[in-house]
Design a protein around this motif. Structure first.
Motif, short mmCIF file in Angstrom:
data_model
loop_
_atom_site.label_atom_id
_atom_site.label_comp_id
_atom_site.label_asym_id
_atom_site.label_seq_id
_atom_site.Cartn_x
_atom_site.Cartn_y
_atom_site.Cartn_z
N LEU A 84 0.82 -1.21 0.00
CA LEU A 84 0.00 0.00 0.00
C LEU A 84 0.85 1.26 0.00
CD1 LEU A 84 -2.96 -0.76 2.46
CD2 LEU A 84 -3.13 -0.23 0.03
N PHE A 85 1.92 1.23 0.80
CA PHE A 85 2.79 2.40 0.89
C PHE A 85 3.44 2.70 -0.46
CE2 PHE A 85 6.18 5.19 2.12
CZ PHE A 85 5.72 5.83 3.25
N MET A 86 3.91 1.64 -1.13
CA MET A 86 4.55 1.84 -2.44
C MET A 86 3.55 2.37 -3.47
SD MET A 86 7.42 -1.12 -3.10
CE MET A 86 6.30 -2.51 -2.99
N ILE A 87 2.34 1.84 -3.45
CA ILE A 87 1.31 2.31 -4.39
C ILE A 87 1.00 3.79 -4.15
CG2 ILE A 87 -1.13 2.10 -5.04
CD1 ILE A 87 -0.85 -0.93 -4.45
N GLY A 88 0.85 4.16 -2.87
CA GLY A 88 0.57 5.55 -2.53
C GLY A 88 1.69 6.49 -2.94
N ALA A 89 2.94 6.06 -2.70
CA ALA A 89 4.09 6.89 -3.07
C ALA A 89 4.19 7.04 -4.59
CB ALA A 89 5.37 6.28 -2.51
N PHE A 90 3.99 5.94 -5.31
CA PHE A 90 4.07 5.97 -6.77
C PHE A 90 3.03 6.93 -7.34
CE2 PHE A 90 2.84 4.19 -10.95
CZ PHE A 90 4.06 4.30 -11.59
N LEU A 91 1.80 6.84 -6.86
CA LEU A 91 0.73 7.69 -7.37
C LEU A 91 0.91 9.15 -6.95
CD1 LEU A 91 -2.38 5.38 -6.79
CD2 LEU A 91 -1.23 5.89 -8.96
N SER A 92 1.46 9.37 -5.76
CA SER A 92 1.68 10.75 -5.29
C SER A 92 2.57 11.53 -6.24
CB SER A 92 2.29 10.75 -3.88
OG SER A 92 1.39 10.25 -2.92
N GLY A 154 15.42 15.51 0.54
CA GLY A 154 14.20 16.14 0.06
C GLY A 154 14.42 17.58 -0.38
N GLY A 155 15.20 18.33 0.39
CA GLY A 155 15.51 19.70 0.02
C GLY A 155 16.32 19.77 -1.26
N LEU A 161 16.06 19.01 -8.72
CA LEU A 161 15.41 18.03 -9.58
C LEU A 161 13.92 18.28 -9.60
CD1 LEU A 161 17.29 14.83 -8.29
CD2 LEU A 161 17.86 16.18 -10.31
N ASP A 162 13.20 17.41 -10.32
CA ASP A 162 11.75 17.49 -10.34
C ASP A 162 11.20 16.97 -9.02
OD1 ASP A 162 9.50 17.57 -12.87
OD2 ASP A 162 8.90 16.62 -10.99
N TRP A 163 10.19 17.65 -8.46
CA TRP A 163 9.67 17.28 -7.14
C TRP A 163 9.07 15.87 -7.11
CZ3 TRP A 163 4.61 15.87 -6.64
CH2 TRP A 163 3.70 16.28 -7.62
N HIS A 164 8.69 15.33 -8.27
CA HIS A 164 8.10 13.99 -8.31
C HIS A 164 9.04 12.94 -7.71
CE1 HIS A 164 6.21 16.35 -11.55
NE2 HIS A 164 5.12 15.67 -11.27
N TRP A 168 9.39 9.03 -5.52
CA TRP A 168 9.79 7.85 -6.28
C TRP A 168 11.17 7.31 -5.94
CZ3 TRP A 168 8.23 10.36 -11.60
CH2 TRP A 168 6.83 10.39 -11.70
N ILE A 169 12.04 8.13 -5.37
CA ILE A 169 13.45 7.76 -5.30
C ILE A 169 13.71 6.50 -4.47
CG2 ILE A 169 13.97 9.23 -3.29
CD1 ILE A 169 16.64 9.90 -4.74
N PHE A 170 12.86 6.24 -3.45
CA PHE A 170 13.11 5.08 -2.59
C PHE A 170 12.19 3.90 -2.87
CE2 PHE A 170 15.35 8.20 0.11
CZ PHE A 170 16.53 7.50 0.30
N LEU A 171 11.47 3.94 -3.97
CA LEU A 171 10.61 2.81 -4.31
C LEU A 171 11.39 1.50 -4.47
CD1 LEU A 171 7.96 4.37 -6.73
CD2 LEU A 171 7.62 3.55 -4.40
#
Length: 546
Positions: A84-92, A154-155, A161-164, A168-171
């Motif tokens: 669930l966490f990965m799905i939420g992060a990917f979609l965010s 994050g900063g 870079l792009d905020w997306h 995604w970086i830790f998926l």
């Protein structure tokens, strides 16, 4: 799982720590970046919802999973939590507006709640209380490591870079955590004689959700409702009615989702209340300190991460050390009280920050706060697990997580109301005393357009926009613009530091409550809780243990 070899236990703990780190780093990496992300997506007035919805869904998920994991085992739930966490992060990362971000953050929150609840409970499955203290310190240190690296990374991402990529970086790490749990965590058969309390789960959810919504929506501001409005009163009425039905059902089902008998245990009750107030006070510093650094001091997100980093390092060191001390001595009360006192002092001193406060003083205050939180944080989960029977580790740990999440959510809501009220108050005072410079500038259309930025003080969080507006003005207009900028920064400083004072008062309540915490020896074997901790509590139909 007590018959597993030590090598297998350590392998499982590595898997659990990996999944916990994946969840924690994804939270801390977003903290510093969120002001800039919201500035890009728009909907600044819904900023708090991106945080509140995460806490709301994680709260509900954690407490519902607690009893279920006692029945079916931890493995299926921690795997579902990671998914669930990965799905939420990917979609965010694909969010096109604030409402999509809030929706996907809700999915992330549900996954995080499941991970947190099952991860900390699994320590109790694997180790005796004395050894748990050491591992609790290690797991708290995981939060420290993520708190160090997350804000800086994050900063950097939102600056370069792009905020997306914040989402995604830790998926890939999530995939690794999923595989480690899948391959190493043992499967547990369903506990015989147990059933799922669907009615209790429903009314517990109907108690938590309206209550958190009421505290999140109540207050002052354009997106808020008055405390006496029908919306808030209605939500609180639903909360009270649902709570009454929930309590009634828990006395009549065979396996309640939250056994009320647990609260007869004074250590369980006091620990949860202390955890509630600890998190309520702590969230004020964690959520609103980036506002101060970026908005009041005008520091970029990358540098803001470095300013917040000393708190995380202090938490990392003291949480690991306190876990080792508790393992060696079996004592915890003095550490809890001492940590909370240091935390209270740190937040009290933060009240005196202002736009002229040098960065090194902010760093010192962060270190002091981190020292206090790091000592106190690991204690209360440990005391809860030490005071209940092994059969109730899941529901007890989930209840502890519930109280902490409730404290964090209510704390954010209350302090957000305190901040918005004091921000409006200070703006009115300073505007009146300076002759209302915003309304005095219509003779210069360009300047009037730029000053309109300050109608929403949260635009201070978008420093590039402020710099661009300043550079586009002629020299004479720049002086008026800078005067207005200083006034808004002073107002925001006053509002934010008032939330720190509120957090200090809340933390002081945690100190007072902890004075009533009974101290019993940490058990050196997986036996039932000592009688000094309160009545022995076993679920109906549970097998006898030796």
């Amino acid at each position: 799982m007590k018959d597993l070899t030590e090598k297998r236990k350590i392998t499982i703990m590595i898997a659990i720590i990996t999944s916990l780190f994946f969840s924690a780093i994804n939270q801390t990496i977003i903290g510093i970046a969120m002001p800039r992300i919201i500035a890009k997506l728009g909907g600044m007035e819904y900023y708090s919802w991106a945080i509140t919805i995460y806490l709301l869904t994680s709260t509900v998920a954690s407490v519902l999973v607690g009893k279920l994991s006692d029945i079916y085992g931890r493995k299926p739930f921690i795997l579902s939590g990671i998914s669930l966490f990965m799905i939420g992060a990917f979609l965010s990362g694909f969010s096109g507006d604030i409402f999509q971000l809030i929706t996907y953050r809700a999915i992330q929150g549900a996954g995080a709640g499941i991970i947190m609840s099952t991860a900390f409970t699994a320590i109790g499955d694997l180790y005796e209380p004395r050894e748990r203290a050491k591992w609790s310190g290690v797991m708290s240190a995981v939060f420290g490591v993520s708190s160090v690296g997350g804000p800086i990374l994050g900063g950097y991402i939102v600056d370069h870079l792009d905020w997306h990529w914040v989402f995604w970086i830790f998926l890939p790490l999530g995939i690794i955590a999923f595989l480690l749990i899948l391959l190493n965590f043992p499967k547990v058969e369903k506990r015989p004689g147990e059933s799922v309390d669907y009615t209790g789960s429903l009314f517990l959810t109907l108690t938590i959700v309206p209550m958190l919504l009421a505290f999140s929506w109540a207050g002052s501001g354009p997106d808020k409702y008055a405390w006496g409005s029908w919306q808030i009163i209605g939500l609180l009425a639903v909360t009270i009615a649902s709570l009454a039905i929930f309590l009634w059902t828990q006395t009549r089902v065979k396996t309640p989702v939250l056994p009320l008998g647990l609260f007869k245990n004074s250590i369980f009750t006091v620990s949860n209340l202390a955890g509630f107030f600890l998190n309520a006070g702590m969230m004020g510093a964690i959520i609103y300190f980036p506002f101060f650094v970026q908005g009041v001091k005008g520091i970029s997100p990358t540098l803001a991460g470095y300013v917040a980093m000393p708190m995380s390092i202090a938490m990392l060191l003291t949480s690991a050390i306190s876990g080792q001390i508790m393992t060696k001595t079996g004592k915890y009360k003095k550490m809890a009280i001492g940590g909370l006192i240091v935390m209270t002092i740190g937040m009290s001193l933060m009240y005196f920050m202002n736009p002229a406060t040098p960065i090194y003083e902010l760093v010192l205050l962060m270190i002091l706060l981190g020292l206090g939180i790091g000592v106190a944080m690991p204690v209360f989960s440990l005391t809860v697990q030490n005071a209940v029977s092994p059969q109730q580790l899941g529901v007890a740990t989930a209840t502890s997580q519930l109280f902490r999440n409730l404290g964090g959510t209510i704390g954010i809501a209350v302090m957000g109301s305190v901040m918005s009220t004091n921000l409006a108050k200070k703006m009115m005072e300073l505007t009146a005393s300076t002759g209302n410079q915003m309304n005095a500038a219509p003779s210069d259309p360009a300047l009037a357009e730029k000053l309109a930025l300050f109608q929403n003080p949260q635009n201070l969080l978008d420093q590039p926009k402020i710099e661009a507006a300043l550079q586009s003005l002629p020299p004479d207009s720049k002086a008026v613009f800078m005067a207005m900028l200083d006034m808004v920064r002073e107002s925001m400083s006053y509002a934010i530091t008032t939330t720190f004072l509120t957090g200090a008062i809340v933390a002081a309540f945690a100190v007072l409550i902890t004075l009533f915490l009974k101290e019993i020896p940490l058990r050196s074997g997986k036996t039932m809780a000592p009688k000094a901790a309160g009545p022995e509590l076993k679920p109906k139909g549970a097998p006898e243990t030796n």
